[in-house]
Scaffold this active site. Sequence first.
Site, PDB file in Angstrom:
ATOM      1  N   ASP A 247       0.489  -0.928   0.238  1.00 22.33           N
ATOM      2  CA  ASP A 247       0.228  -0.274   0.031  1.00 22.33           C
ATOM      3  C   ASP A 247       0.956   1.281  -0.114  1.00 22.33           C
ATOM      4  O   ASP A 247       1.658   0.965   0.049  1.00 22.33           O
ATOM      5  CB  ASP A 247      -0.564   0.406   1.555  1.00 22.33           C
ATOM      6  CG  ASP A 247      -2.082  -0.871   0.856  1.00 22.33           C
ATOM      7  OD1 ASP A 247      -2.402  -1.340   0.254  1.00 22.33           O
ATOM      8  OD2 ASP A 247      -2.597  -0.915   1.874  1.00 22.33           O
ATOM      9  N   LYS A 269      -3.390   3.704  -3.463  1.00 23.84           N
ATOM     10  CA  LYS A 269      -4.149   4.527  -3.942  1.00 23.84           C
ATOM     11  C   LYS A 269      -2.037   5.984  -4.310  1.00 23.84           C
ATOM     12  O   LYS A 269      -2.010   5.957  -3.042  1.00 23.84           O
ATOM     13  CB  LYS A 269      -4.954   5.734  -2.803  1.00 23.84           C
ATOM     14  CG  LYS A 269      -6.373   5.146  -3.797  1.00 23.84           C
ATOM     15  CD  LYS A 269      -7.213   5.974  -2.719  1.00 23.84           C
ATOM     16  CE  LYS A 269      -8.702   4.490  -2.832  1.00 23.84           C
ATOM     17  NZ  LYS A 269      -9.131   5.152  -1.247  1.00 23.84           N
ATOM     18  N   MET A 382      -7.847   8.403  10.001  1.00 21.21           N
ATOM     19  CA  MET A 382      -8.484   8.704   8.939  1.00 21.21           C
ATOM     20  C   MET A 382      -9.440  10.278   8.867  1.00 21.21           C
ATOM     21  O   MET A 382     -10.153  10.507   8.535  1.00 21.21           O
ATOM     22  CB  MET A 382      -9.343   8.300   7.974  1.00 21.21           C
ATOM     23  CG  MET A 382      -8.235   6.791   6.920  1.00 21.21           C
ATOM     24  SD  MET A 382      -9.432   4.788   6.650  1.00 21.21           S
ATOM     25  CE  MET A 382      -9.492   4.011   7.596  1.00 21.21           C
TER      26      MET A 382
HETATM   27  C1  SAM Z   1      -6.609   3.172   6.529  1.00 21.35           C
HETATM   28  S1  SAM Z   1      -5.777   3.562   7.774  1.00 21.35           S
HETATM   29  C2  SAM Z   1      -4.562   2.458   7.903  1.00 21.35           C
HETATM   30  C3  SAM Z   1      -4.238   1.641   9.510  1.00 21.35           C
HETATM   31  C4  SAM Z   1      -3.471   0.896   9.072  1.00 21.35           C
HETATM   32  N1  SAM Z   1      -4.131  -0.281   9.329  1.00 21.35           N
HETATM   33  C5  SAM Z   1      -3.010   1.129  11.303  1.00 21.35           C
HETATM   34  O1  SAM Z   1      -3.080   0.067  11.313  1.00 21.35           O
HETATM   35  O2  SAM Z   1      -2.414   2.245  11.382  1.00 21.35           O
HETATM   36  C6  SAM Z   1      -5.061   4.916   7.512  1.00 21.35           C
HETATM   37  C7  SAM Z   1      -4.833   6.017   8.376  1.00 21.35           C
HETATM   38  O3  SAM Z   1      -4.872   5.239   9.889  1.00 21.35           O
HETATM   39  C8  SAM Z   1      -3.228   6.818  10.449  1.00 21.35           C
HETATM   40  N2  SAM Z   1      -2.060   6.152  10.069  1.00 21.35           N
HETATM   41  C9  SAM Z   1      -1.433   5.606   9.432  1.00 21.35           C
HETATM   42  N3  SAM Z   1      -0.232   5.368   9.906  1.00 21.35           N
HETATM   43  C10 SAM Z   1       0.070   6.864  11.069  1.00 21.35           C
HETATM   44  C11 SAM Z   1       0.826   7.633  11.149  1.00 21.35           C
HETATM   45  N4  SAM Z   1       2.391   6.815  10.877  1.00 21.35           N
HETATM   46  N5  SAM Z   1       1.267   8.746  11.088  1.00 21.35           N
HETATM   47  C12 SAM Z   1       0.180   9.233  11.880  1.00 21.35           C
HETATM   48  N6  SAM Z   1      -1.314   8.697  10.926  1.00 21.35           N
HETATM   49  C13 SAM Z   1      -0.992   7.013  10.498  1.00 21.35           C
HETATM   50  C14 SAM Z   1      -3.639   7.649   9.942  1.00 21.35           C
HETATM   51  O4  SAM Z   1      -5.428   8.197  10.697  1.00 21.35           O
HETATM   52  C15 SAM Z   1      -4.212   7.466   8.400  1.00 21.35           C
HETATM   53  O5  SAM Z   1      -5.297   7.678   7.865  1.00 21.35           O
END
Ligand code: SAM
Length: 463
Positions: A247, A269, A382
């Site tokens: 991803d 995306k 998100m």
């Molecule tokens: C589609 S979700 C995936 C979440 C992922 N599976 C997890 O367990 O962290 C994507 C969201 O995860 C959060 N996210 C993922 N990586 C991040 C990071 N390094 N810093 C802050 N938020 C993060 C954000 O809110 C982002 O919009």
Amino acid sequence: MRYLPLFFDLSKGPVILVGAGAEARAKLRILQAAGAAIRWHVLSRDDANNAYAKDVELRIGLPGADDFLGAVALVASAGRDIDEELAARSRAMNVPVNIVDRPDLSTFIFPSIVDRGDVVVAIGTGGASPVLARRLRETIEQLLPERIGEFAALMGRYRDRLHALRHRGFSTRQFWERVIDGPIGTLFLAGRSARAEAALILAIERAGLDAPKQGHVQIVGAGPGDPDLLTLKALHALQSADIVFTDDLVSPDILSRVRRDAEIVHVGKRKGQPGIGQEAINRRLVAEAKAGRKVVRLKGGDPFIFGRGGEEREALEEEGIAVTVVPGITAALGCAAEAGLPLTFRKEATRLSIVTANTAEGAEKIDWSGLTDRATTVAVYMGLTTASAVRDGLVAAGRDPRTPVAVLARGTRPDSHAITGTLSHLPALAAAAGQGPALIVVGDVVAHSRAWKEAVGHLEAAE
Ligand SMILES: C[S@@+](CC[C@H](N)C(=O)[O-])C[C@H]1O[C@@H](n2cnc3c(N)ncnc32)[C@H](O)[C@@H]1O
């Protein structure tokens, strides 16, 4: 190479150990772990009284000429003069000798050892730097799966059974490679030893009869960005993959850990471009596994937290593909740890809710009513672009607009940025946080975070 690593079978005769100090005792432990029959010579009755050790033949005094006969090795740390004499006698009797910390007197040295039962790794620096050897051992310890020794033992138990079928004309080497790299190995190393053994027995029965081989898929959580937050299991998966479907959230630093020859396919995306879509991803995962490849589906954070890992696992199982899930550190845990923000706090915050602000119906339609209690910390995924709807929804449901909030952007990455304030100002904080991904944390616990305390410190300094 000054020393050739050889593996001694110490059950073939006694090992003579001389000395009673810490060095001799350390060698005693290694020799015992290797199943040696040890004849331990100490030099005084006092030493003998302090030399309790199980299953060891204890003697007082130096070994005599007869003791050398049939000995597989002599190891000594008994003082300079005695050590020199013992080294000379051992060499004269053709008994391999190790004098502790005296490579000049020794015919063999002890390597640093990684001991996983039947799997043993020996690391030597030619005696130049035992400290470096120990460091290397620690690194290798971390890389080797915990159950690798038991896995080797399992294959050892079935070697003869497979070899008895060689007349069927298949390659035993390729057979074992498929066992090690395929679902049987994955299952065994994941702790499912009974299922792995049953699959191995079946594979042996079918060896050379039916050709089609099938790969497997590992759905792997890559954590929030810092490659050091990958789990060891995730690293193993990346380093043994044939193809990795990743991803956009997965950082380049993590992709650099993928096996060099593996194919990397970006399916998320990217920079405004739509991804290939979930259906197409499922189809490609199935096709690659059916073609016999080791497939990794790599996802940011944890695959089962807003990662669609559940859907992919079901789609693969419906097609009869072996699939395992490797958890990752989810954004809430990684970002909170980095920001010094405890998600729960004794008496103050007793509940943690993980919610998404990205629903099919839109952020305005989210029901926030269960998240208004002061003792509940809310981690919103998100929510960066819909921060106003998050604020309006929570406040309308009854959450105090003065509740501390944090926007943790690009958490655990080199350009991470944490910004704090109160719920009423959330949209402005989100705008100031810059580019995503970002996590919003709502709750009194935010006031314990480093970022909050620093912000308060700045305000006080300005007054
Ligand atoms: C589609 S979700 C995936 C979440 C992922 N599976 C997890 O367990 O962290 C994507 C969201 O995860 C959060 N996210 C993922 N990586 C991040 C990071 N390094 N810093 C802050 N938020 C993060 C954000 O809110 C982002 O919009």
